[in-house]
Design a protein around this motif. Sequence first.
Motif, PDB file in Angstrom:
ATOM      1  N   GLU A  16       0.858  -1.187   0.000  1.00  0.00           N
ATOM      2  CA  GLU A  16       0.000   0.000   0.000  1.00  0.00           C
ATOM      3  C   GLU A  16       0.891   1.233   0.000  1.00  0.00           C
ATOM      4  O   GLU A  16       1.687   1.441   0.916  1.00  0.00           O
ATOM      5  CB  GLU A  16      -0.914  -0.012   1.222  1.00  0.00           C
ATOM      6  N   SER A  17       0.775   2.015  -1.069  1.00  0.00           N
ATOM      7  CA  SER A  17       1.599   3.198  -1.251  1.00  0.00           C
ATOM      8  C   SER A  17       0.663   4.388  -1.414  1.00  0.00           C
ATOM      9  O   SER A  17       0.040   4.556  -2.470  1.00  0.00           O
ATOM     10  CB  SER A  17       2.480   3.023  -2.493  1.00  0.00           C
ATOM     11  N   GLY A  18       0.540   5.199  -0.341  1.00  0.00           N
ATOM     12  CA  GLY A  18      -0.464   6.253  -0.387  1.00  0.00           C
ATOM     13  C   GLY A  18      -1.837   5.623  -0.558  1.00  0.00           C
ATOM     14  O   GLY A  18      -2.187   4.670   0.137  1.00  0.00           O
ATOM     15  N   GLU A  19      -2.577   6.095  -1.547  1.00  0.00           N
ATOM     16  CA  GLU A  19      -3.924   5.544  -1.769  1.00  0.00           C
ATOM     17  C   GLU A  19      -3.910   4.329  -2.696  1.00  0.00           C
ATOM     18  O   GLU A  19      -4.965   3.745  -2.972  1.00  0.00           O
ATOM     19  CB  GLU A  19      -4.868   6.631  -2.321  1.00  0.00           C
ATOM     20  N   HIS A  20      -2.729   3.955  -3.175  1.00  0.00           N
ATOM     21  CA  HIS A  20      -2.654   2.843  -4.136  1.00  0.00           C
ATOM     22  C   HIS A  20      -2.484   1.501  -3.432  1.00  0.00           C
ATOM     23  O   HIS A  20      -1.779   1.399  -2.430  1.00  0.00           O
ATOM     24  CB  HIS A  20      -1.511   3.077  -5.114  1.00  0.00           C
ATOM     25  N   ARG A  21      -3.149   0.517  -3.984  1.00  0.00           N
ATOM     26  CA  ARG A  21      -3.067  -0.856  -3.466  1.00  0.00           C
ATOM     27  C   ARG A  21      -2.513  -1.750  -4.563  1.00  0.00           C
ATOM     28  O   ARG A  21      -3.163  -1.972  -5.585  1.00  0.00           O
ATOM     29  CB  ARG A  21      -4.450  -1.342  -3.015  1.00  0.00           C
ATOM     30  N   ILE A  22      -1.307  -2.252  -4.321  1.00  0.00           N
ATOM     31  CA  ILE A  22      -0.577  -3.026  -5.314  1.00  0.00           C
ATOM     32  C   ILE A  22      -0.464  -4.456  -4.789  1.00  0.00           C
ATOM     33  O   ILE A  22       0.122  -4.694  -3.730  1.00  0.00           O
ATOM     34  CB  ILE A  22       0.817  -2.409  -5.546  1.00  0.00           C
ATOM     35  N   LEU A  23      -1.034  -5.372  -5.529  1.00  0.00           N
ATOM     36  CA  LEU A  23      -1.071  -6.767  -5.106  1.00  0.00           C
ATOM     37  C   LEU A  23      -0.021  -7.537  -5.901  1.00  0.00           C
ATOM     38  O   LEU A  23       0.041  -7.417  -7.131  1.00  0.00           O
ATOM     39  CB  LEU A  23      -2.476  -7.294  -5.383  1.00  0.00           C
TER      40      LEU A  23
END
Length: 227
Positions: A16-23
Amino acid sequence: MTLELTWLGHATWLLESGEHRILIDPFLDENPASIVQAADVTADHILLTHGHFDHVADAASIARRCEATVVANFEIASWLEGQGVENTVGMNLGGGVDLPWGRVQMTIAWHSSQLPDGSYGGSAGGFLVQTGGKRVYFAGDTALFSDMSLIGAGGLDVAILPIGDLFTMGPEDSLAAVKLLAPQRVLPAHFNTWPPIAQDADAWARSVQAETSAEPIVPTVGEPVQL
Ligand code: NI
Ligand code: MN
């Protein structure tokens, strides 16, 4: 800006980077180590290191439901497009791409990559991710290789390395990998999912602590680590 990494079991991670969700490598519904179902996970980007079932199993369903962008090698990206995934970034080893939350470079990995239906899955890889001012290396499934020193040359805040043995590096080679990569912190992956890859991660962590300058972190499934 917050940067958090959560282990979802096996080789599946949520960054989770700021508002981004990277799976990364979503394998949830049939993953004995997972505590969440694929239907309950959201992401705006999905990174896939290679084509094996235990890395891509839930990628298509999550990508379709969330309209997520999948970043993978060209062959896997094409395979997912054939399953109704609309947003993909197909790339290949050594290449990088700028995304809304940072940069991803596909690194080499010594492994295979056949897709679950027998399709050709291209080359296995890893990812060097730059986001939130940090450099995070996901090795993917791989053997030890000395070019890890090149991957570490630019400095690594965090490395995620397999320790399970049998299909990937085991604990001893993973320890050697830490020495080549020289990350600030290192987390183990791809272990304890099934009996053949059972490992004592705490013993591995003690070796890392004793023999390298990296800080080992043995994650708990579902508990975020602040990067
Ligand atoms: Ni694999
Ligand atoms: Mn695997």
